[in-house]
Design a protein around this motif. Structure first.
Motif, PDB file in Angstrom:
ATOM      1  N   GLY A 210       0.785  -1.231   0.000  1.00  0.00           N
ATOM      2  CA  GLY A 210       0.000   0.000   0.000  1.00  0.00           C
ATOM      3  C   GLY A 210       0.816   1.279   0.000  1.00  0.00           C
ATOM      4  N   ARG A 211       2.138   1.175  -0.054  1.00  0.00           N
ATOM      5  CA  ARG A 211       2.995   2.365  -0.010  1.00  0.00           C
ATOM      6  C   ARG A 211       3.537   2.665  -1.406  1.00  0.00           C
ATOM      7  N   PRO A 212       3.529   3.933  -1.810  1.00  0.00           N
ATOM      8  CA  PRO A 212       4.118   4.270  -3.116  1.00  0.00           C
ATOM      9  C   PRO A 212       5.618   4.044  -3.096  1.00  0.00           C
ATOM     10  N   PRO A 213       6.211   3.693  -4.230  1.00  0.00           N
ATOM     11  CA  PRO A 213       7.659   3.446  -4.270  1.00  0.00           C
ATOM     12  C   PRO A 213       8.461   4.714  -4.022  1.00  0.00           C
ATOM     13  N   GLY A 214       9.596   4.539  -3.364  1.00  0.00           N
ATOM     14  CA  GLY A 214      10.511   5.658  -3.151  1.00  0.00           C
ATOM     15  C   GLY A 214      11.437   5.866  -4.329  1.00  0.00           C
ATOM     16  N   GLN A 215      11.567   4.843  -5.172  1.00  0.00           N
ATOM     17  CA  GLN A 215      12.426   4.950  -6.349  1.00  0.00           C
ATOM     18  C   GLN A 215      11.820   4.123  -7.473  1.00  0.00           C
ATOM     19  N   ILE A 216      11.912   4.659  -8.691  1.00  0.00           N
ATOM     20  CA  ILE A 216      11.448   3.941  -9.874  1.00  0.00           C
ATOM     21  C   ILE A 216      12.562   3.940 -10.911  1.00  0.00           C
ATOM     22  N   ILE A 217      12.912   2.759 -11.411  1.00  0.00           N
ATOM     23  CA  ILE A 217      13.837   2.617 -12.534  1.00  0.00           C
ATOM     24  C   ILE A 217      13.051   1.965 -13.657  1.00  0.00           C
ATOM     25  N   ASP A 218      12.859   2.688 -14.749  1.00  0.00           N
ATOM     26  CA  ASP A 218      12.036   2.195 -15.835  1.00  0.00           C
ATOM     27  C   ASP A 218      12.832   1.272 -16.741  1.00  0.00           C
ATOM     28  N   TRP A 219      12.107   0.573 -17.612  1.00  0.00           N
ATOM     29  CA  TRP A 219      12.727  -0.414 -18.488  1.00  0.00           C
ATOM     30  C   TRP A 219      13.429   0.259 -19.643  1.00  0.00           C
ATOM     31  N   ASP A 220      14.549  -0.321 -20.066  1.00  0.00           N
ATOM     32  CA  ASP A 220      15.296   0.206 -21.196  1.00  0.00           C
ATOM     33  C   ASP A 220      14.694  -0.322 -22.499  1.00  0.00           C
ATOM     34  N   GLY A 221      15.011   0.338 -23.613  1.00  0.00           N
ATOM     35  CA  GLY A 221      14.528  -0.137 -24.901  1.00  0.00           C
ATOM     36  C   GLY A 221      14.054   1.004 -25.783  1.00  0.00           C
ATOM     37  N   PRO A 222      13.502   0.706 -26.958  1.00  0.00           N
ATOM     38  CA  PRO A 222      13.090   1.755 -27.887  1.00  0.00           C
ATOM     39  C   PRO A 222      12.084   2.741 -27.300  1.00  0.00           C
ATOM     40  N   VAL A 223      11.233   2.280 -26.360  1.00  0.00           N
ATOM     41  CA  VAL A 223      10.249   3.174 -25.769  1.00  0.00           C
ATOM     42  C   VAL A 223      10.903   4.301 -24.982  1.00  0.00           C
ATOM     43  N   ARG A 224      12.202   4.156 -24.698  1.00  0.00           N
ATOM     44  CA  ARG A 224      12.921   5.211 -23.985  1.00  0.00           C
ATOM     45  C   ARG A 224      12.826   6.541 -24.727  1.00  0.00           C
ATOM     46  N   ARG A 225      12.593   6.496 -26.033  1.00  0.00           N
ATOM     47  CA  ARG A 225      12.554   7.729 -26.806  1.00  0.00           C
ATOM     48  C   ARG A 225      11.223   8.470 -26.661  1.00  0.00           C
ATOM     49  N   ALA A 226      10.277   7.910 -25.930  1.00  0.00           N
ATOM     50  CA  ALA A 226       9.001   8.568 -25.733  1.00  0.00           C
ATOM     51  C   ALA A 226       9.218   9.907 -25.021  1.00  0.00           C
ATOM     52  N   PRO A 227       8.613  10.981 -25.514  1.00  0.00           N
ATOM     53  CA  PRO A 227       8.813  12.303 -24.909  1.00  0.00           C
ATOM     54  C   PRO A 227       8.406  12.339 -23.444  1.00  0.00           C
ATOM     55  N   GLY A 228       9.257  12.928 -22.633  1.00  0.00           N
ATOM     56  CA  GLY A 228       8.938  13.114 -21.230  1.00  0.00           C
ATOM     57  C   GLY A 228       9.059  11.886 -20.358  1.00  0.00           C
TER      58      GLY A 228
END
Length: 351
Positions: A210-228
């Protein structure tokens, strides 16, 4: 050896090793390359140097995670005086594997010349080294004799040398001064050979419901180019507020499990997010008899490597019968973890 009761299975750390890439990068260098105020880093973070496996000017990767983990593992095996062919298993913990497949664990096993043994890779944050030791304990309890535990992380995919502070929100900017690259390793055994540091209690518990994460590391890949899209974000204020209390809970639970009193501790290995936060946590824990063993001011936050880097610094300082607590908090989704350690005392010879 868990805090859930029952007879503990014997687990000993018999050798340790570490690997840090390249020369240390100080705050003046970060200021020059990224325009991050040296004075701000000194005051609010407190970390003096860190190491990167990539070139700050070009972003070229010079040291992969497999490079660092193989180097640290080789040093740990040498320190333990163990033959590589006597290893029964390999466990590697990381947030940042070199690729999805093959796993970095198997790449490292191949480089070490290992074959015909079980290998495991744990996806985890700062608590990964403790999780790997927990798995190692289970493997040894099931009949394996000697194994290799490795933890490491690299930042090449998540810190962009071509960005400037004006481009970055605060939750991204802080990562450029907090983190560094590195790996640590430990040989573990059912017998107190080599250094013979016994793991008397091990705590590994998810507490993030029930607690929001203190850190987020997103997945690498072509979607990384998505704006923002943010690849790496850190809720530093929440972490700063929550970690000291969690560290206290870990410390007292481990003491309760072992039956040790605070004055029985000779060493304390506190959480290592930043040098400034570590100082605050040590003051909050209030175990004045214990000598602090920290490395974050010199290495930066190296993620899964950190507890093993601390352990490598602890090993030459411990003498027979001395005790230590290692306290680890993973803030990505809130995990409490830790170790109670005791240097093996040789039995007196028969008279």
């Amino acid at each position: 050896m868990t805090t859930d009761g029952g007879a503990p299975a014997p687990l000993y750390i018999t050798g340790t090793g570490t690997a840090l890439p390249g020369d240390p990068v100080d705050n003046a260098r970060l200021d020059k390359v990224f325009g991050i105020s040296e004075e701000w880093t000194d005051l609010f973070v407190g970390t003096r140097t860190r190491h990167f496996g990539w070139d700050l000017g070009t972003g070229e990767v010079l040291h992969t995670l497999a490079d660092l983990c193989t180097e640290a593992a080789g040093r740990a095996v040498a320190a333990a005086g163990t033959d590589l062919q006597d290893l029964d298993f390999l466990v590697l913990a990381t947030t940042t594997p070199d690729r999805l497949l093959p796993t970095t664990a198997n790449e490292v096993a191949d480089r070490l010349g290992l074959d015909h043994l079980p290998t495991y890779q744990i996806q985890a944050g700062c608590s990964g080294a403790v999780q790997a030791l927990d798995l190692a304990r289970a493997l040894i309890a099931s009949g394996h004799r000697t194994g290799l535990v490795i933890g490491g992380d690299v930042t090449a995919r998540f810190l962009d040398p071509h960005r400037t502070p004006a481009d970055l929100p605060a939750q991204e900017l802080v990562n450029y001064v907090l983190f560094g690259d590195g790996a640590g390793a430990a040989v573990v055994s059912a017998r107190p050979d080599g250094e013979g540091i016994g793991v008397r209690a091990l705590l590994h518990r998810f507490t993030g419901r029930g607690r929001p994460p203190g850190q987020i590391i997103d997945w690498d890949g072509p979607v990384r180019r998505a704006p923002g899209r943010t690849m790496l974000s850190e809720d530093y204020r929440t972490i700063e507020a929550e970690v000291p209390g969690l560290a206290g809970e870990i410390c007292w639970e481990l003491l309760d499990t072992t039956g040790w009193a605070p004055e029985d501790l000779d060493f304390l290995l506190p959480p290592q997010l930043s040098a400034r936060m570590t100082r605050h946590i040590v003051e909050t824990l209030d175990v004045p008899a214990a000598h602090e063993v920290s490395c974050v001011a010199d290495t930066g936050n190296t993620g899964n490597a950190l507890p093993l880097l601390q352990l490598d610094r602890l090993v030459p300082r411990m003498t027979a019968g001395e005790r230590a607590l290692a306290v680890v908090v993973e803030s990505s989704k809130w995990i409490r973890a830790g170790l109670a350690l005791e240097k093996h005392r040789e039995a007196e010879p028969n008279r």
